[in-house]
Design a protein around this motif. Structure first.
Motif, PDB file in Angstrom:
ATOM      1  N   GLY A  11       0.818  -1.210   0.000  1.00 13.10           N
ATOM      2  CA  GLY A  11       0.000   0.000   0.000  1.00 13.10           C
ATOM      3  C   GLY A  11       0.847   1.253   0.000  1.00 13.10           C
ATOM      4  N   ALA A  12       1.982   1.189  -0.679  1.00  8.98           N
ATOM      5  CA  ALA A  12       2.913   2.321  -0.693  1.00  8.98           C
ATOM      6  C   ALA A  12       2.381   3.469  -1.531  1.00  8.98           C
ATOM      7  CB  ALA A  12       4.264   1.869  -1.223  1.00  8.98           C
ATOM      8  N   ASP A  13       2.718   4.675  -1.114  1.00  4.28           N
ATOM      9  CA  ASP A  13       2.352   5.876  -1.853  1.00  4.28           C
ATOM     10  C   ASP A  13       3.543   6.414  -2.646  1.00  4.28           C
ATOM     11  OD1 ASP A  13       0.209   8.125  -2.129  1.00  4.28           O
ATOM     12  OD2 ASP A  13       2.058   9.194  -1.640  1.00  4.28           O
ATOM     13  N   GLY A  14       4.737   6.081  -2.191  1.00  8.97           N
ATOM     14  CA  GLY A  14       5.947   6.551  -2.864  1.00  8.97           C
ATOM     15  C   GLY A  14       7.111   5.636  -2.558  1.00  8.97           C
ATOM     16  N   VAL A  15       8.205   5.835  -3.270  1.00  7.36           N
ATOM     17  CA  VAL A  15       9.402   5.024  -3.047  1.00  7.36           C
ATOM     18  C   VAL A  15      10.651   5.892  -3.137  1.00  7.36           C
ATOM     19  CG1 VAL A  15       8.369   2.907  -3.992  1.00  7.36           C
ATOM     20  CG2 VAL A  15       9.658   4.435  -5.505  1.00  7.36           C
ATOM     21  N   VAL A  16      11.674   5.461  -2.453  1.00  9.78           N
ATOM     22  CA  VAL A  16      13.019   5.995  -2.654  1.00  9.78           C
ATOM     23  C   VAL A  16      13.839   4.833  -3.181  1.00  9.78           C
ATOM     24  CG1 VAL A  16      15.107   6.881  -1.564  1.00  9.78           C
ATOM     25  CG2 VAL A  16      12.877   7.766  -0.867  1.00  9.78           C
ATOM     26  N   LEU A  17      14.358   4.994  -4.377  1.00 10.52           N
ATOM     27  CA  LEU A  17      15.215   3.978  -4.970  1.00 10.52           C
ATOM     28  C   LEU A  17      16.636   4.168  -4.447  1.00 10.52           C
ATOM     29  CD1 LEU A  17      13.978   4.447  -8.665  1.00 10.52           C
ATOM     30  CD2 LEU A  17      12.998   2.964  -6.896  1.00 10.52           C
ATOM     31  N   ALA A  18      17.375   3.090  -4.378  1.00  7.68           N
ATOM     32  CA  ALA A  18      18.748   3.201  -3.873  1.00  7.68           C
ATOM     33  C   ALA A  18      19.600   2.072  -4.414  1.00  7.68           C
ATOM     34  CB  ALA A  18      18.757   3.170  -2.349  1.00  7.68           C
TER      35      ALA A  18
ATOM     36  N   LEU B 298      24.988  10.325  -3.351  1.00 10.11           N
ATOM     37  CA  LEU B 298      24.415  11.309  -4.264  1.00 10.11           C
ATOM     38  C   LEU B 298      22.910  11.113  -4.311  1.00 10.11           C
ATOM     39  CD1 LEU B 298      25.547  12.677  -7.617  1.00 10.11           C
ATOM     40  CD2 LEU B 298      23.348  11.482  -7.579  1.00 10.11           C
ATOM     41  N   SER B 299      22.182  12.205  -4.143  1.00 14.99           N
ATOM     42  CA  SER B 299      20.729  12.205  -4.260  1.00 14.99           C
ATOM     43  C   SER B 299      20.354  12.779  -5.605  1.00 14.99           C
ATOM     44  CB  SER B 299      20.100  13.044  -3.130  1.00 14.99           C
ATOM     45  OG  SER B 299      18.774  13.412  -3.460  1.00 14.99           O
ATOM     46  N   MET B 300      19.696  11.993  -6.431  1.00 12.06           N
ATOM     47  CA  MET B 300      19.278  12.486  -7.742  1.00 12.06           C
ATOM     48  C   MET B 300      18.277  13.635  -7.603  1.00 12.06           C
ATOM     49  SD  MET B 300      18.996   9.300 -10.366  1.00 12.06           S
ATOM     50  CE  MET B 300      20.361   8.180 -10.666  1.00 12.06           C
ATOM     51  N   ALA B 301      17.425  13.566  -6.586  1.00 11.59           N
ATOM     52  CA  ALA B 301      16.456  14.645  -6.382  1.00 11.59           C
ATOM     53  C   ALA B 301      17.177  15.951  -6.067  1.00 11.59           C
ATOM     54  CB  ALA B 301      15.491  14.279  -5.254  1.00 11.59           C
ATOM     55  N   GLU B 302      18.179  15.886  -5.185  1.00 12.55           N
ATOM     56  CA  GLU B 302      18.908  17.093  -4.818  1.00 12.55           C
ATOM     57  C   GLU B 302      19.727  17.634  -5.989  1.00 12.55           C
ATOM     58  OE1 GLU B 302      21.230  16.122  -1.386  1.00 12.55           O
ATOM     59  OE2 GLU B 302      19.489  15.964  -0.059  1.00 12.55           O
ATOM     60  N   GLU B 303      20.138  16.741  -6.880  1.00 12.89           N
ATOM     61  CA  GLU B 303      20.921  17.162  -8.051  1.00 12.89           C
ATOM     62  C   GLU B 303      20.033  17.593  -9.220  1.00 12.89           C
ATOM     63  OE1 GLU B 303      24.311  17.372  -8.286  1.00 12.89           O
ATOM     64  OE2 GLU B 303      24.357  16.942  -6.133  1.00 12.89           O
TER      65      GLU B 303
ATOM     66  N   ALA C 285       4.151   5.268 -11.938  1.00  9.05           N
ATOM     67  CA  ALA C 285       3.121   6.295 -12.122  1.00  9.05           C
ATOM     68  C   ALA C 285       1.788   5.671 -12.522  1.00  9.05           C
ATOM     69  CB  ALA C 285       3.571   7.303 -13.173  1.00  9.05           C
ATOM     70  N   LEU C 286       1.829   4.520 -13.184  1.00 11.56           N
ATOM     71  CA  LEU C 286       0.611   3.840 -13.617  1.00 11.56           C
ATOM     72  C   LEU C 286      -0.222   3.344 -12.440  1.00 11.56           C
ATOM     73  CD1 LEU C 286       2.066   1.760 -16.610  1.00 11.56           C
ATOM     74  CD2 LEU C 286       0.756   3.897 -16.721  1.00 11.56           C
ATOM     75  N   ILE C 287       0.428   3.166 -11.287  1.00 12.49           N
ATOM     76  CA  ILE C 287      -0.312   2.731 -10.098  1.00 12.49           C
ATOM     77  C   ILE C 287      -0.300   3.831  -9.030  1.00 12.49           C
ATOM     78  CG2 ILE C 287       0.045   0.262 -10.502  1.00 12.49           C
ATOM     79  CD1 ILE C 287       2.345   0.379  -8.435  1.00 12.49           C
ATOM     80  N   ASP C 288      -0.053   5.056  -9.475  1.00 11.91           N
ATOM     81  CA  ASP C 288      -0.074   6.232  -8.587  1.00 11.91           C
ATOM     82  C   ASP C 288       0.939   6.151  -7.450  1.00 11.91           C
ATOM     83  OD1 ASP C 288      -2.134   7.569 -10.012  1.00 11.91           O
ATOM     84  OD2 ASP C 288      -3.635   6.326  -9.012  1.00 11.91           O
ATOM     85  N   VAL C 289       2.082   5.613  -7.731  1.00  8.33           N
ATOM     86  CA  VAL C 289       3.185   5.587  -6.777  1.00  8.33           C
ATOM     87  C   VAL C 289       4.296   6.454  -7.363  1.00  8.33           C
ATOM     88  CG1 VAL C 289       4.956   4.167  -5.660  1.00  8.33           C
ATOM     89  CG2 VAL C 289       2.618   3.299  -5.907  1.00  8.33           C
ATOM     90  N   THR C 290       4.789   7.402  -6.578  1.00  7.40           N
ATOM     91  CA  THR C 290       5.801   8.331  -7.084  1.00  7.40           C
ATOM     92  C   THR C 290       7.195   7.963  -6.590  1.00  7.40           C
ATOM     93  OG1 THR C 290       5.466   9.845  -5.227  1.00  7.40           O
ATOM     94  CG2 THR C 290       4.157  10.232  -7.218  1.00  7.40           C
ATOM     95  N   VAL C 291       8.174   8.223  -7.446  1.00  4.48           N
ATOM     96  CA  VAL C 291       9.574   8.040  -7.063  1.00  4.48           C
ATOM     97  C   VAL C 291      10.036   9.334  -6.407  1.00  4.48           C
ATOM     98  CG1 VAL C 291      11.928   7.654  -7.874  1.00  4.48           C
ATOM     99  CG2 VAL C 291      10.020   6.386  -8.912  1.00  4.48           C
TER     100      VAL C 291
END
Length: 225
Positions: free
Chosen positions: A166-173, A217-222, A199-205
């Motif tokens: 039932g996840a709403d989002g994920v952090v990949l690593a 390194l954080s891709m979001a921060e970069e 995105a097809l199941i409404d889960v955001t990275v």
């Protein structure tokens, strides 16, 4: 020189009580735990060599009791089991922190957690932190092993696990055993593929974090997401 032979103000326990644990070096902290060295090797030398052998506390976190037993002075069951237990408590404390607080508001805790879990591994591992709607950690799961350019990461498996939790989002690593944290073209392509699939199941990275020994390194921060 033993701990007892040091001036009182330089003894690890006294420094900790007066200034807090953060005032101690890694060697002092481990020496305080070990208490005594072995014949021909004082406790500070033993602690330093232990940290060097296992590449710091992050490496010790992953060391098994059998691996510790190969280090001279750690052959006794009591000392070895105590160290493994203390390190496991540290890991669980950090996990608890991420389950009880908002992960995205605690980026340093996330990076420290991933450093402990991944940075010292000699092989590449792709893992996912599954988050709830409040960005609290639901589960950390190492999902694929091997170079991302050689081992296929299956988006459907990540999506299936996200749905089950039932996840709403994920952090990949994932880790780069070679030491660099610069994302490769394969890393970038994989991130985009997972973004589109989830995105097809409404889960955001939320982020994709790459770790190596002593760095991340954080891709979001970069601005790479």
């Amino acid at each position: 020189m033993t701990i007892a032979q040091l001036p009182i103000e330089m003894r690890p326990r006294e420094k900790l009580l007066k200034h807090g644990a953060s005032a101690l070096t890694d060697t002092e902290l481990l020496a305080l735990f070990l208490r005594t060295g072995i014949k021909g090797k004082n406790v500070f030398v033993m602690a330093q060599e232990l940290l060097e052998r296992f590449k710091g506390f992050a490496g010790l976190i992953h060391a098994s009791a059998a691996e510790l037993k190969t280090f001279k002075g750690m052959g006794g069951d009591a000392k070895r089991s105590q160290l493994v237990a203390v390190l496991e408590m540290a890991r669980r404390a950090l996990t608890q922190q991420l389950t009880e607080t908002t992960v995205m508001n605690s980026p340093n805790a996330v990076k420290q957690y991933l450093q402990l879990e991944l940075a010292q591994l000699k092989h590449e591992v792709f893992a996912v932190l599954f988050l709830d709607a409040h960005n609290r950690l639901l589960s950390y799961q190492p999902m694929f092993r091997g170079s991302l350019s050689q081992t296929m990461v299956y988006p459907r498996e990540v999506a299936k696990t996200a749905l089950a939790l039932g996840a709403d989002g994920v952090v990949l690593a994932h880790n780069h055993p070679g030491g660099t944290v610069k994302p490769s073209q394969a890393d970038m392509k994989l991130t985009r593929t997972l973004q589109e699939a989830l995105a097809l199941i409404d889960v955001t990275v939320r982020d994709h974090i790459i770790v190596a020994q002593g760095k991340y390194l954080s891709m979001a921060e970069e601005g790479l997401l």
